[in-house]
Write a protein that holds these residues in place. Structure first.
Motif, PDB file in Angstrom:
ATOM      1  N   UNK A  55       0.898  -1.314  -0.147  1.00  0.00           N
ATOM      2  CA  UNK A  55       0.022  -0.111  -0.041  1.00  0.00           C
ATOM      3  C   UNK A  55       0.995   1.276   0.042  1.00  0.00           C
ATOM      4  N   UNK A  56       0.309   2.173  -0.738  1.00  0.00           N
ATOM      5  CA  UNK A  56       1.026   3.645  -0.825  1.00  0.00           C
ATOM      6  C   UNK A  56       0.002   4.584  -0.482  1.00  0.00           C
ATOM      7  N   UNK A  57       0.424   5.631   0.023  1.00  0.00           N
ATOM      8  CA  UNK A  57      -0.362   6.744   0.500  1.00  0.00           C
ATOM      9  C   UNK A  57       0.403   8.063  -0.114  1.00  0.00           C
ATOM     10  N   UNK A  58      -0.418   8.872  -0.945  1.00  0.00           N
ATOM     11  CA  UNK A  58       0.057  10.114  -1.365  1.00  0.00           C
ATOM     12  C   UNK A  58      -0.863  11.263  -0.705  1.00  0.00           C
ATOM     13  N   UNK A  59       0.031  12.179   0.086  1.00  0.00           N
ATOM     14  CA  UNK A  59      -1.254  13.166   0.746  1.00  0.00           C
ATOM     15  C   UNK A  59      -0.593  14.479   0.048  1.00  0.00           C
ATOM     16  N   UNK A  60      -1.582  15.475   0.446  1.00  0.00           N
ATOM     17  CA  UNK A  60      -1.714  17.060   0.345  1.00  0.00           C
ATOM     18  C   UNK A  60      -1.898  17.498   1.721  1.00  0.00           C
ATOM     19  N   UNK A  61      -0.891  18.299   2.144  1.00  0.00           N
ATOM     20  CA  UNK A  61      -1.175  19.029   3.167  1.00  0.00           C
ATOM     21  C   UNK A  61      -1.876  20.396   3.147  1.00  0.00           C
ATOM     22  N   UNK A  62      -2.515  21.004   4.162  1.00  0.00           N
ATOM     23  CA  UNK A  62      -3.056  22.424   3.869  1.00  0.00           C
ATOM     24  C   UNK A  62      -2.211  23.332   3.195  1.00  0.00           C
ATOM     25  N   UNK A  63      -0.663  23.101   3.460  1.00  0.00           N
ATOM     26  CA  UNK A  63      -0.061  24.177   3.026  1.00  0.00           C
ATOM     27  C   UNK A  63       0.514  23.750   1.503  1.00  0.00           C
ATOM     28  N   UNK A  64      -0.105  22.657   0.844  1.00  0.00           N
ATOM     29  CA  UNK A  64       0.010  22.211  -0.540  1.00  0.00           C
ATOM     30  C   UNK A  64       1.292  21.236  -0.675  1.00  0.00           C
ATOM     31  N   UNK A  65       1.904  20.788   0.526  1.00  0.00           N
ATOM     32  CA  UNK A  65       2.994  19.950   0.388  1.00  0.00           C
ATOM     33  C   UNK A  65       2.378  18.613  -0.057  1.00  0.00           C
ATOM     34  N   UNK A  66       3.020  18.143  -0.925  1.00  0.00           N
ATOM     35  CA  UNK A  66       2.884  16.582  -1.415  1.00  0.00           C
ATOM     36  C   UNK A  66       3.785  15.774  -1.069  1.00  0.00           C
ATOM     37  N   UNK A  67       3.389  14.453  -0.302  1.00  0.00           N
ATOM     38  CA  UNK A  67       4.152  13.719  -0.014  1.00  0.00           C
ATOM     39  C   UNK A  67       3.669  12.267  -0.416  1.00  0.00           C
ATOM     40  N   UNK A  68       4.791  11.278  -0.392  1.00  0.00           N
ATOM     41  CA  UNK A  68       4.319   9.862  -0.600  1.00  0.00           C
ATOM     42  C   UNK A  68       5.040   9.077   0.410  1.00  0.00           C
ATOM     43  N   UNK A  69       4.350   7.932   1.073  1.00  0.00           N
ATOM     44  CA  UNK A  69       4.827   7.290   1.921  1.00  0.00           C
ATOM     45  C   UNK A  69       4.182   5.689   2.188  1.00  0.00           C
TER      46      UNK A  69
END
Length: 182
Positions: A154-168
């Motif tokens: 499983x992978x997760x790609x997230x967007x924070x309120x500041x617009x930062x995109x991360x994958x984990x």
């Protein structure tokens, strides 16, 4: 295997393999191949999952950077979930990523579809099926996480309120090796 026989005082050498030696070699090769196929299958599934995650990550980064670069709003729209999904980028909050030419951003078409990633399912936690970024600072209009899963993890790609995109990848049984832990 060399066999020597005497025929009228001359030593004659037979060269080649016996039928038993040939059958044993073919059997060993067959067993080795059957053992390697499941490992190769898992590697292919894992690569598809990572490619899908990197694709979603890249599309999110692209829509944010295009919003900042062009000083105009830009959106990413999700359609479908589970094993049948797609996403597209557009200047407006709606586009149909199942149709050619409808999801373009600054004149270039940007779509991603499950058809390219067999066995990869998608679900997302955004408030709606659309997320976007404001043009001045690249802040996200809505935050959330895209969860991509397959038999290999499983992978997760997230967007924070500041617009930062991360994958984990979450720790545990579904952890994908080589990806940062969540």
């Amino acid at each position: 295997m060399l066999n020597q026989t005497r025929n009228k005082g001359v030593i004659k050498r037979n060269r080649g393999f016996t039928l038993i030696e040939l059958l044993m070699t073919v059997t060993v090769l067959g067993v080795s191949t059957m053992m390697a196929v499941p490992a190769a299958q898992h590697t292919i599934e894992k690569r598809r999952l990572i490619d899908a995650g990197e694709g979603v990550f890249a599309h999110m980064q692209l829509v944010r950077s295009e919003a900042i670069k062009t000083n105009s709003r830009a959106y990413l729209k999700f359609q479908g979930s589970g094993p049948d999904w797609c996403l597209g980028l557009h200047e407006a909050p709606s586009c149909d990523c199942n149709n050619d030419g409808e999801c373009d951003l600054n004149g270039a078409e940007h779509r991603l579809s499950s058809s390219a990633f067999k066995g990869v399912s998608l679900s997302q936690t955004f408030f709606t099926d659309v997320t976007g970024f404001e043009p001045r600072r690249g802040l996200a209009y809505t935050t959330g996480t895209v969860v991509l899963s397959s038999n290999s993890g499983e992978l997760r790609v997230s967007v924070s309120p500041l617009g930062s995109v991360s994958m984990c990848s979450p720790d545990g049984a579904n952890k994908v090796a080589g990806v940062v832990s969540c």
